[in-house]
Design a protein around this motif. Structure first.
Motif, PDB file in Angstrom:
ATOM      1  N   ARG A 171       0.816  -1.219   0.000  1.00 11.27           N
ATOM      2  CA  ARG A 171       0.000   0.000   0.000  1.00 11.27           C
ATOM      3  C   ARG A 171       0.846   1.264   0.000  1.00 11.27           C
ATOM      4  N   HIS A 172       1.902   1.270   0.832  1.00 12.17           N
ATOM      5  CA  HIS A 172       2.681   2.497   1.018  1.00 12.17           C
ATOM      6  C   HIS A 172       4.037   2.467   0.319  1.00 12.17           C
TER       7      HIS A 172
ATOM      8  N   HIS B 238       9.586   1.042   3.187  1.00 11.42           N
ATOM      9  CA  HIS B 238       9.804   2.120   4.161  1.00 11.42           C
ATOM     10  C   HIS B 238      10.734   1.591   5.250  1.00 11.42           C
TER      11      HIS B 238
ATOM     12  N   GLU C 137      -0.660  -0.757   7.923  1.00  9.27           N
ATOM     13  CA  GLU C 137      -1.515  -0.598   6.749  1.00  9.27           C
ATOM     14  C   GLU C 137      -2.259   0.729   6.791  1.00  9.27           C
TER      15      GLU C 137
ATOM     16  N   SER D  23      -1.307   3.441   9.066  1.00  9.80           N
ATOM     17  CA  SER D  23      -0.426   4.570   9.356  1.00  9.80           C
ATOM     18  C   SER D  23       0.980   4.082   9.673  1.00  9.80           C
ATOM     19  N   VAL D  24       1.924   4.418   8.819  1.00 13.65           N
ATOM     20  CA  VAL D  24       3.318   4.062   9.066  1.00 13.65           C
ATOM     21  C   VAL D  24       3.844   4.827  10.274  1.00 13.65           C
TER      22      VAL D  24
END
Length: 309
Positions: free
Chosen positions: A163-164, A167, A281, A283-284
């Motif tokens: 999704r992001h 990271h 999923e 908020s990192v």
């Protein structure tokens, strides 16, 4: 898979008095619930006296553990669901509970103090008596921790990456999970912390802001394990204070401070590690805070275990 049955006799026993069920109205599929395969909101039409009335219930395909846990609460409290009916058919276990009007308070919101007070009463009720609970209720044990750290949590991290994107926080989370899967301090914590019946997934999305009391729903993650896992999952200082106050009132003595602190450290490490993937999923940034809290907590746990009374 067919929806759970609605048995009129059970509904009438729940309604009480001279209530007579005259029909089953709309059945609307609901979303939510990590373990349920079918959840429906069902309208019940009934007559009592001169009143033609309606009420709504939730019919849910449940796990055997959830059915067993709800059947074993042994604590009458407005925070906990009322089990109207239960059973098993060719499609598996099912339950019927009242439909709670109101929405979830939200995943970032700490549940109100009355929820933690109810949990204190539940934990005390089953403390030292877990051998009396049905075998269908799963246990928080070494296998559970390993599965959480090597399966459930990394699975959430993979979804977060999809999704992001890649990271550094997600890489750090995976490294932490690999360490925790072999962390002896967490296993030692399991040995020294007393077990009880726990909800296992206490956070804002499972708390309905209904009247006259909030409701703690979705008992599909109920287990036998350290009570502090319920307290620290979404609780902060207010939740812990309410829990200790209720414990004192119910038990007549204060909670053991070393066990409380050790349980809180253990549960903070375990709950943050277990749910870091699911949180990532959404908020990192929040996931990064969870990694930091988990790593700090396991160090604090080690210090507490070294000073065991």
């Amino acid at each position: 898979m067919k929806p759970p049955p609605i048995r009129r006799e059970a509904i009438q026993n729940w309604l009480g008095g001279d209530a007579v069920v005259v029909g089953i109205g709309r059945r609307v599929a609901l979303t939510g619930g990590a373990t349920a395969r079918v959840i429906e909101r069902v309208e019940i039409l009934y007559r009592t006296g001169e009143c033609s009335c309606r009420v709504e219930v939730v019919a849910k395909r449940a796990t055997a553990g959830e059915v067993a846990a709800l059947s074993s609460l042994d604590v009458v409290d407005p925070v906990f669901p009322e089990l109207i009916d239960r059973g098993v058919d060719e499609d598996g276990p099912w339950i019927v509970v009242p439909f709670e009007v109101g929405g979830a308070i939200g995943w970032t919101v700490e549940p109100p103090g009355v929820v933690y007070a109810a949990l204190a009463r539940l934990h005390l009720r089953h403390l030292g008596r877990v051998d009396e609970l049905p075998a269908e209720i799963p246990k928080v044990d070494e296998q559970f921790l390993r599965s959480a750290f090597t399966g459930f949590a990394p699975g959430g991290i993979a979804k977060a990456v999809a999704r992001h994107g890649q990271h550094a926080v997600l890489d750090r989370a995976l490294e932490m999970l690999a360490r925790f899967a072999e962390e002896e301090r967490l296993l030692l914590g399991l040995e020294v912390l007393p077990a009880t019946l726990i909800h296992g997934d206490v956070y804002g999305d499972n708390v309905i802001a209904s009247e006259p009391s909030p409701r703690l729903i979705d008992w599909g993650s109920a287990r036998v394990g350290p009570g502090m896992l319920d307290v620290v999952m979404a609780g902060r200082r207010a939740g812990m204070a309410a829990y200790k106050e209720a414990w004192m009132k119910e038990a007549g003595t204060p909670i053991d401070e070393w066990l409380a602190a050790t349980g809180a450290a253990w549960a903070t490490a375990v709950s943050n590690a277990t749910f870091v993937g699911a949180t990532a999923e959404r908020s990192v940034e929040v996931a990064e805070l969870m990694v930091e809290e988990a790593e700090e907590a396991v160090e604090r746990l080690g210090e507490l275990l070294s000073r065991r009374p």
